[in-house]
Scaffold this active site. Sequence first.
Site, PDB file in Angstrom:
ATOM      1  N   TYR A 101     -31.147  50.975 118.012  1.00  0.00           N
ATOM      2  CA  TYR A 101     -32.603  50.859 117.917  1.00  0.00           C
ATOM      3  C   TYR A 101     -33.184  52.243 117.657  1.00  0.00           C
ATOM      4  O   TYR A 101     -32.782  53.227 118.276  1.00  0.00           O
ATOM      5  CB  TYR A 101     -33.183  50.313 119.236  1.00  0.00           C
ATOM      6  CG  TYR A 101     -34.704  50.354 119.263  1.00  0.00           C
ATOM      7  CD1 TYR A 101     -35.450  49.255 118.874  1.00  0.00           C
ATOM      8  CD2 TYR A 101     -35.385  51.522 119.634  1.00  0.00           C
ATOM      9  CE1 TYR A 101     -36.837  49.303 118.848  1.00  0.00           C
ATOM     10  CE2 TYR A 101     -36.770  51.580 119.613  1.00  0.00           C
ATOM     11  CZ  TYR A 101     -37.490  50.473 119.225  1.00  0.00           C
ATOM     12  OH  TYR A 101     -38.859  50.522 119.188  1.00  0.00           O
ATOM     13  N   GLU A 189     -40.634  51.001 113.358  1.00  0.00           N
ATOM     14  CA  GLU A 189     -39.482  50.596 114.157  1.00  0.00           C
ATOM     15  C   GLU A 189     -38.364  50.054 113.280  1.00  0.00           C
ATOM     16  O   GLU A 189     -38.623  49.285 112.353  1.00  0.00           O
ATOM     17  CB  GLU A 189     -39.951  49.511 115.128  1.00  0.00           C
ATOM     18  CG  GLU A 189     -38.915  49.077 116.127  1.00  0.00           C
ATOM     19  CD  GLU A 189     -39.451  47.934 116.997  1.00  0.00           C
ATOM     20  OE1 GLU A 189     -39.967  48.232 118.082  1.00  0.00           O
ATOM     21  OE2 GLU A 189     -39.353  46.778 116.584  1.00  0.00           O
TER      22      GLU A 189
END
Length: 390
Positions: A101, A189
């Site tokens: 991530y 993101e």
Amino acid sequence: MNLHEYQSKNLFAQYDIPVPKGKVATSPQEAYDIAKELGGPVVVKAQVLTGGRGKAGGVKLAQTPEQARELAEQILGMSIKGLVVHKVLVDPGADIKQEIYLGITNDRAARKPLLMASAAGGMDIEQVNREAPEKIVREHIDPFLGLRDYQSRNVAGTIHLPRQQWKAFTDIARNLYRCFQANDATLCEINPLVITGSGAMVALDGKVSIDDNALFRHSDLAEMRDVQAEPSEETRAREAGLSYVKLDGDIGCLVNGAGLAMTTMDITSNIAKKLGIEGSGPANFLDVGGGAKADKVATAFRIILSEPKVKAILINIFGGITRCDEVARGILQAREEVQVNIPMVVRFAGTNAAEGRQIIDDAHIPNILSAATLLEAAEKAVKAARGVQA
Ligand code: GDP
Ligand code: MN
């Protein structure tokens, strides 16, 4: 404003972040054509403005173009968290060795952008944050210095990325911050950022949110807004110049001024709590802004009433330049256009408040109550919503 995955990845590509070379399809045949052109296995991915598509069955792997067509047929038109899928992204299938991530957002408390990374990629990051916050590495970015490469290398080391990937990771982090800053994003993101079998790093998913207040200087991004994919009330509100946020109580609030709207919400939920009425409270934040003419009020009624949970409307107006008598006439006129079958409580204060109240009283409409103070108004609204005589 939130961008779709495919829009986010197109934007990432402009900042030299490696992304799969997929294309968007709006029909199963188009998905077939894209899959055929790409050759080999592909993923068919629902393009809706929400996360968790994978879990909801909106991300599927196809071995052949025929299979891509079948999957597109299944996914197009399906509903994920209440949002209907109108487009699918067809990406070449990736050979995933590891999912991580990587995200950048603003940390308001620290007044700095914040880079976050985790070896627990692919999963819902909010869930990781709840269950194992220590798995997320955080690094603040000094807005005057930008993201320094040593910071990214520290992060890479802390999440135990293999040494061979540090350079690629540092490049991607640097470019993601460039993208974040140049586009006035509030979130950039990548989840998952993957390491492939051949050791390359690729952004397999993308989520970008742009600060609405900065859209005026990003006309290219403003054009990407997908009105079809947004909750329809929010689109309608924005087009009418109203600020609206949906909440989950039963009192529809119509207020002028953001601060007053917040206060109205707080007092309404406090009164509901004090009266011990479970599940009662504000159903929305709605700031009608200045003016509050009949057409704006009518639109506000329509938006508030589109939520079936709403059982009473609380109107709280502070007259400044906006005059309460004008708002009162606006309310009556709006009621002629929009049928309101639930009780309504009106509280005016400030310029021409007494005149405004008089206009409402003279109209002799059943189901409209007036109140002198916000406390009284909130109490009447909470009780009226439950059919209790005030
Ligand atoms: P989200 O569930 O909405 O966040 O959608 P993602 O784009 O993150 O996809 C969910 C998951 O599907 C990813 O974490 C991957 O595990 C998997 N996935 C996505 N693309 C591919 C791909 O090209 N190949 C394979 N094998 N899995 C993929
Ligand atoms: Mn994802």
